[in-house]
Write a protein that holds these residues in place. Structure first.
Motif, PDB file in Angstrom:
ATOM      1  N   GLU A  16       0.827  -1.201   0.000  1.00  0.00           N
ATOM      2  CA  GLU A  16       0.000   0.000   0.000  1.00  0.00           C
ATOM      3  C   GLU A  16       0.864   1.255   0.000  1.00  0.00           C
ATOM      4  N   ASN A  17       2.027   1.215   0.653  1.00  0.00           N
ATOM      5  CA  ASN A  17       2.941   2.357   0.601  1.00  0.00           C
ATOM      6  C   ASN A  17       3.427   2.605  -0.824  1.00  0.00           C
ATOM      7  N   LEU A  18       3.754   1.525  -1.538  1.00  0.00           N
ATOM      8  CA  LEU A  18       4.159   1.660  -2.937  1.00  0.00           C
ATOM      9  C   LEU A  18       3.010   2.194  -3.786  1.00  0.00           C
ATOM     10  N   ARG A  19       1.828   1.697  -3.509  1.00  0.00           N
ATOM     11  CA  ARG A  19       0.662   2.127  -4.286  1.00  0.00           C
ATOM     12  C   ARG A  19       0.423   3.623  -4.099  1.00  0.00           C
ATOM     13  N   GLN A  20       0.340   4.070  -2.845  1.00  0.00           N
ATOM     14  CA  GLN A  20       0.050   5.472  -2.572  1.00  0.00           C
ATOM     15  C   GLN A  20       1.205   6.393  -2.967  1.00  0.00           C
ATOM     16  N   GLY A  21       2.423   5.948  -2.689  1.00  0.00           N
ATOM     17  CA  GLY A  21       3.581   6.826  -2.866  1.00  0.00           C
ATOM     18  C   GLY A  21       4.129   6.883  -4.270  1.00  0.00           C
TER      19      GLY A  21
END
Length: 235
Positions: A53-58
């Motif tokens: 999710e960090n990769l997705r959002q960031g």
């Protein structure tokens, strides 16, 4: 049937391999549809601290907005190279791809901690409160007090709001000022800025932020948000 991220089929876009833009678009459409029909699942996505999710959002979401602004076709290939070469995403011709380093700008209120990442953390806590309460009035910074999230619910003038937005953009750019990547485009996702100002004000603020920071050693700098028209490239 209740949905859960534990059972959710997430493509590993961060595996270092090449993927089609259409696969990312299809995944986001599937995720969005699931979140609309299951509020609990939507809340879980909003508060998920995982690497995916960090990769997705960031990185993936800003890249998706970038692709939509440029009207890139669905068969465009992209990858998140591993190990990290100094940029986040490559796209286009696999043999000679375009390169993006991606960062996010967040509204940065006066009185917020100066430590790196404070504005992003403030944004996440605000989104957590929005997720729990279903609505959010007023402005940050947000604080946890006795297990509750509290913030200033009073009105603020445009001058104060504008300064907080500009400060967020400047900090995002200054955070990349030490990089020397002449063949890489810096992509700045001004998160939620389109909800707080007109296109003209957004484009003008992006110009002011670039001027205040000075020379950045990238091929170009792109400042954007998700709505059409909220996009400016500086070479």
């Amino acid at each position: 049937m209740m949905l859960s991220l534990r059972d959710w089929d997430r493509p590993d876009f961060g595996d270092g391999g090449w993927h089609g833009l259409s696969a990312l678009l299809e995944y986001e459409a599937r995720l969005s549809a699931a979140r609309r029909i299951d509020s609990g699942f939507s809340d879980e996505v909003c508060t998920d601290p995982s690497r995916d999710e960090n990769l997705r959002q960031g990185e993936l979401i800003p890249f998706l907005y970038f692709a939509k602004h440029l009207h890139l076709p669905g068969d465009t290939q992209f990858c998140m190279p591993r190990p990290d070469p100094g940029w986040d995403i490559e796209y286009g011709d696999v043999a000679s791809p375009e390169k993006l380093q991606i960062t996010r700008a967040f509204v940065t209120w006066a009185g917020l901690s100066k430590r790196p990442g404070a504005a992003g953390q403030d944004h996440r806590v605000g989104m957590e409160k929005l997720t729990k309460d279903g609505q959010l009035s007023g402005y940050g910074p947000f604080k946890r007090v006795d297990g509750r999230i509290v913030h200033d619910e009073g009105a603020r003038g445009w001058d104060e709001i504008s300064e907080a937005l500009l400060t967020g953009l400047k900090q995002a750019l200054l955070g990349k000022a030490h990089h020397r990547l002449g063949d890489v485009t810096l992509l700045v996702h001004a998160t939620g800025y389109c909800e707080k100002m007109s296109i003209d004000r957004f484009l003008s603020m992006a110009q002011d932020a670039i001027r205040s920071v000075g020379s950045l050693e990238f091929r170009s700098v792109v400042v954007l948000d998700y709505l059409p028209g909220y996009f400016r490239r500086f070479s």
